[in-house]
Design a protein around this motif. Sequence first.
Motif, PDB file in Angstrom:
ATOM      1  N   ASN A 264       0.820  -1.209   0.000  1.00  0.00           N
ATOM      2  CA  ASN A 264       0.000   0.000   0.000  1.00  0.00           C
ATOM      3  C   ASN A 264       0.857   1.263   0.000  1.00  0.00           C
ATOM      4  OD1 ASN A 264      -2.829   0.883   0.073  1.00  0.00           O
ATOM      5  ND2 ASN A 264      -2.267   1.863   1.999  1.00  0.00           N
ATOM      6  N   MET A 267       1.543   1.974  -3.449  1.00  0.00           N
ATOM      7  CA  MET A 267       0.341   2.460  -4.123  1.00  0.00           C
ATOM      8  C   MET A 267       0.113   3.950  -3.842  1.00  0.00           C
ATOM      9  SD  MET A 267      -0.679  -0.142  -5.782  1.00  0.00           S
ATOM     10  CE  MET A 267       0.305  -1.652  -5.771  1.00  0.00           C
ATOM     11  N   MET A 300      -5.998   8.191   2.873  1.00  0.00           N
ATOM     12  CA  MET A 300      -5.993   6.723   2.820  1.00  0.00           C
ATOM     13  C   MET A 300      -7.090   6.186   3.743  1.00  0.00           C
ATOM     14  SD  MET A 300      -2.673   5.569   5.056  1.00  0.00           S
ATOM     15  CE  MET A 300      -2.614   5.874   6.825  1.00  0.00           C
ATOM     16  N   SER A 328       2.047   6.433   7.320  1.00  0.00           N
ATOM     17  CA  SER A 328       0.825   5.641   7.168  1.00  0.00           C
ATOM     18  C   SER A 328       0.622   4.711   8.359  1.00  0.00           C
ATOM     19  CB  SER A 328       0.866   4.827   5.862  1.00  0.00           C
ATOM     20  OG  SER A 328       1.956   3.925   5.856  1.00  0.00           O
ATOM     21  N   ASN A 354      -7.704   0.346  -0.243  1.00  0.00           N
ATOM     22  CA  ASN A 354      -7.053  -0.905  -0.613  1.00  0.00           C
ATOM     23  C   ASN A 354      -7.709  -2.061   0.137  1.00  0.00           C
ATOM     24  OD1 ASN A 354      -5.356  -3.030  -1.232  1.00  0.00           O
ATOM     25  ND2 ASN A 354      -3.463  -1.915  -0.829  1.00  0.00           N
TER      26      ASN A 354
END
Length: 432
Positions: A264, A267, A300, A328, A354
Amino acid sequence: MAIELKMPALSPTMEKGTLAKWLVAVGDEVKSGDIIAEIETDKATMEFEAIDEGRIASLAVAEGTDDVPVGTIIATMAEEGEKVAAGPVPEASKVMAEAEALVEELTPLPPATSEPVNVPVADPVPSPSNVAQADSQTANATPLARRIAGFKGLSLSSLQGSGPRGKIVKADLGLPSLLSPSPNIAPQMNVSQTMPIYDPPKGVPVENVKLTTMRKTIARRLSESKQTVPHFYLTVRCNLGPLLKLRSELNANLAPRGIKLSVNDFMIKALAKSLIEVPDANVQFGGDVLHRFSRADISMAVAIEGGLITPVIRDAGLLSLSAIAEQSKALAAKARDGKLDSGDYEGGTASISNLGMFGIDEMFPVINPPQALILGIGAGIEQPWKVEGEIALATIMSATASFDHRAIDGAIAAEFMAAFKTLIESPLLIVG
């Protein structure tokens, strides 16, 4: 002198909150910085800290009370030497009366009616409005209730007051609350007003679970998004093999520093770089204007108990992969612990969701207003693929983006998706 504790604005957009839980009781001593309550907002359950010292004198709002307006007095605290007397939590009517008092000064007087024509009559009889106006001057009522009663021609003498000390408040007049939207302002969309609500089927065992403020907000915002934003979707399938190999090599080097890159993280970085490469996709619809952003702030999606929240990684296009990994991880932990500050989740120019780690092949996400783009990531699935001119097994991932067609056209969206696919399949470009 008593210190009033009011419902705080825990985010720039917060107007109401749910007092989820009191962590103090009447008589407890409180110091500056002590956590005294948990407030549930539309984003998360957050802690309310005391900024003064004293002893809790009263709790004006019961825990579990929904939709308490910002600025409403929820408790009082006595300073040193003041007497503290325990008492019951007031009824909701008193809380709403205090809320009405907060906005009374902001409430304009009713528009003046045109001057009536004087017509002489033999025996003048007091009109109902005059009687009501005279009655309103002597009634035990708030100034706002008197003004409205006089304007509407209502008599206050027969009404039972529900406010403090039996005062007649606006709610007792049977009129819409002051906290309701003004007729000339478009109200927020209510899910129950936009779609039918059905009772559960008869005979089936069911448990009715009260919706949290967060879940209500998610329902309202996503219903609004699907009904007002013209979505269209584009999907690309990417060979994850080179990216997985590079990730393994980088993690071996980063392990001594305690950093582990997730798929992720790649991404997020690829999404940000694609937005920078195709700036016409890094936009937001603004009515008569189009907002075009010069940096990519990526929201996110993080699943937490009771809902979903989207903390933001700022300027992700210029961050290293290790910095994105650290941010994150920290933001996801804060989100699950309910520790996010408003600055952690406000803003964002595009979102990513995701579900690949749950084994989902493909997803079509709903746009997160007011953004114009959200990218949905599926799982990497081993399947036949053309690799270096031959058919072989490869790990293939689907990525589907939802676009706001008011702001982004098909050709721009296709250019953005091509840029994203190139970065995923040539991951050294992500690192560079």
